[in-house]
Structures are given as structure tokens and as C-alpha cells.
Enzyme design. Structure first.
Site, PDB file in Angstrom:
ATOM      1  N   ASP A   1       0.430  -4.131   7.157  1.00 15.87           N
ATOM      2  CA  ASP A   1       0.957  -2.774   7.129  1.00 15.87           C
ATOM      3  C   ASP A   1       1.444  -2.439   5.723  1.00 15.87           C
ATOM      4  O   ASP A   1       1.809  -3.330   4.946  1.00 15.87           O
ATOM      5  CB  ASP A   1       2.124  -2.628   8.106  1.00 15.87           C
ATOM      6  CG  ASP A   1       1.718  -2.842   9.547  1.00 15.87           C
ATOM      7  OD1 ASP A   1       0.527  -2.644   9.862  1.00 15.87           O
ATOM      8  OD2 ASP A   1       2.582  -3.219  10.357  1.00 15.87           O
ATOM      9  N   LYS A   2       1.467  -1.164   5.416  1.00 19.89           N
ATOM     10  CA  LYS A   2       1.895  -0.704   4.087  1.00 19.89           C
ATOM     11  C   LYS A   2       3.204  -1.372   3.649  1.00 19.89           C
ATOM     12  O   LYS A   2       3.320  -1.849   2.517  1.00 19.89           O
ATOM     13  CB  LYS A   2       2.070   0.817   4.113  1.00 19.89           C
ATOM     14  CG  LYS A   2       2.691   1.386   2.842  1.00 19.89           C
ATOM     15  CD  LYS A   2       2.965   2.878   2.979  1.00 19.89           C
ATOM     16  CE  LYS A   2       3.696   3.405   1.759  1.00 19.89           C
ATOM     17  NZ  LYS A   2       4.026   4.846   1.893  1.00 19.89           N
TER      18      LYS A   2
END
Length: 319
Positions: free
Chosen positions: A138-139
């Protein structure tokens, strides 16, 4: 410039009844369904050595064989974005991704991504689907990722991921004091009402997370999670499911909980912590060319080290 891609997969029994294009989309996950359909129609992707149609049914046990020309992907621009390279050779690249870096361009993030950085670091990755990216973080999750630098390496790493032989271990800091570690075995799928979220869902895909306690604090716990599967947001969803959501998780964290009696500095840190407290600390896989089992570790980033220090100080202050 183009490369010839050759890959094979056997259809597992659990896919019995699916359309060929549906089964291919799962088995050859690095390619879009439309591209796979075009390969089926052109005969580049065969079923038991014979041409087939995208809507043909599979029954399990069939051999899917792909032999296709892959043109360089010119949709994305190389960008000079710094990368922390942990290991690199002719076949693979292991990086320590910082928090805040999106892995792949998408709506809202057309550039400034890890993929753009990889194309600058190794221009030959333009000939590899998704610039060699075989799994994602995830970012706002930091830590280790492996990238394939050749088509055979990509095929081999994807097969290892599907066979669950890639070992992935994460550090997380959760809300609540755990008494012991355990295992969450709960399928994950799309949230029934919010399509941007995942949820424990009986109709979802199997998902297993093992976790153990590293350190307990007055109102939080540092845990180590090991994945058997790699579902989207898996650790975040599973920890929230057992009522120990990650600190700073804007999607699954729920309402902010501040420890009674905590000093103002700790309260501010907990309120302002900018991301889910999750870091991919360890990654192990079999090298696609040498066959050697390789393992890598990434130290905790500064923001998580600071968070843990303040949680320790809070416990000492209250004694």
C-alpha cells in the site's frame, strides 16, 4: 523492442466451471484481461495445446501455455525518484519502499510512482509487464519488495507467490494490548457497500495471517505478522477484524483512542501519525536463476522507531 514471453500454468481443480479468460486472468495475473483475451483469440494462449475461445469452460487439470511477443510499454515515463536498493543482479531487484510512494500509476496517481522510478533506474524494465512488479505494498506501507528484471524471473516469482512459498513478514503497531499471538484465518473480499475497502467476507478469497507479540505497551502492542496469502490490505483488515486495528490506519482504524493519562506529546503523535503503522521487514524467496533461497531484512523506518520510543516512555511515566 520486444521480448518473447513463454509461460505455462495448469488449471487447478478449484477453477472448474470458469471461463477460460477468467481462469487465465487469475493464473497470468500480470496481464490485463483484455490482453489475455486477445492472446486467446490469436492463438498465443492455448488450452491443452489447442486454440480455444475466451468463453470456453475449464474443468481443472488443463494446461494453459502462453507464447507471445511483448512490446516495450511506453505508456509510463521514467522519473528520477530515489530508490533504496537492498539487492540487485541481472534477474531481480529488491528495494526498501518508503511510506508515501504509490507502487503503480492509477487514477489520481498518473506519475510519481515506484513504477516510474523503476523505469528510470533500469530502463530495460519497459519490456517487462508492470515494469517487473510482482506484488504490491500500500502507498503508506513501507518496506521490502522484489521486482523481476526478466520475463522468466517474473514468471518464476509469480509462481512462487501463487504457491505461497515467498515468505513475507511485517512489523505493525496496533491499538490495544494483546495477551498472546495467534492466527487469523478469514477470507477477504470487497466490502459489500464500499468498493474501495476490503472486508472479511465469506465469499472472499482465503486469507491467513499469523501474528506474535514483540512488545506490549500500556495501551498498544508491537506485533510481527507473517502472511500465508497476499490479499489486498490483508494485515490491516485482519487486525481490525480481531479488534486490534493498526495505529494511523485511515480506512480500518476506526475512531481514535487515546490512552487515559497519556501526556500531550504522545496524544499529538497518535493524532497526527500520518500512515498505518506497518512495515514489510523481511522478504525471502528462491532466486529464479540460481535456485538459492534468499532472505532480506529492512530496518524499521524513523517514524515507527519514534512511535515505539514514545509508547515505551509513556509506560515508564505511568509506573
Amino acid at each position: 523492442m520486444s521480448q518473447t514471453l513463454e509461460a505455462q500454468h495448469r488449471v487447478p481443480e478449484r477453477m472448474a466451471g470458469l471461463r477460460l479468460d477468467q481462469a487465465a486472468a487469475e493464473l497470468f495475473a500480470d496481464f490485463s484481461r483484455e490482453r489475455l483475451k486477445s492472446w486467446i483469440k490469436s492463438g498465443a494462449l492455448t488450452l491443452d495445446g489447442q486454440p480455444a475461445k475466451p468463453k470456453d469452460k475449464v474443468y481443472g487439470g488443463e494446461a494453459l501455455a502462453l507464447a507471445a511477443e511483448i512490446e516495450d510499454d511506453t505508456r509510463f515515463e521514467p522519473e528520477d525518484i530515489p530508490l533504496t536498493v537492498v539487492y540487485e543482479d541481472e534477474a531481480v531487484l529488491v528495494i526498501d519502499k518508503p511510506p508515501g510512494l504509490v507502487v503503480h500509476p492509477a487514477a489520481g496517481n498518473p506519475d510519481g510512482t515506484l513504477l516510474n522510478a523503476l523505469l528510470h533506474h533500469a530502463p530495460g524494465l519497459a519490456a517487462i509487464p508492470r515494469a517487473g512488479i510482482v506484488h504490491r505494498l500500500d502507498k503508506d506501507t513501507s518496506g521490502l519488495m522484489v521486482v523481476a528484471k526478466t520475463l522468466p524471473a517474473q514468471t518464476a516469482l509469480v509462481e512462487q507467490l501463487q504457491a505461497r512459498s515467498v515468505s513475507r513478514e511485517y512489523d505493525a503497531v496496533v491499538v490495544g494490548v494483546m495477551t498472546a499471538g495467534g492466527t487469523v484465518d478469514a477470507p477477504i473480499g470487497r466490502h459489500p457497500r464500499d468498493r474501495k475497502r476490503q472486508a472479511v467476507n465469506a465469499s472472499g478469497k482465503p486469507a491467513v495471517t499469523h501474528y506474535r507479540v514483540v512488545e506490549r505497551f500500556r495501551a498498544h502492542t508491537h506485533v510481527r505478522c507473517k502472511l500465508e496469502t497476499g490479499r489486498t490490505h490483508q494485515i490491516r483488515v485482519h487486525m481490525a477484524h480481531v479488534r486490534y486495528p493498526l495505529i494511523g490506519d485511515p480506512v480500518y482504524g476506526g475512531r481514535l483512542k487515546l490512552p487515559a493519562g497519556a501526556d500531550d506529546q504522545l496524544k499529538e503523535i497518535l493524532r497526527e501519525f500520518p500512515r498505518q503503522a506497518l512495515h514489510a521487514r523481511k522478504l525471502a524467496f528462491v532466486h529464479p536463476e540460481s535456485g538459492e533461497r534468499m532472505a532480506f531484512r529492512a530496518p524499521l523506518p524513523d517514524d515507527l522507531l519514534m512511535l515505539l520510543d514514545f509508547l515505551r516512555e509513556d509506560g515508564e511515566t505511568m509506573r
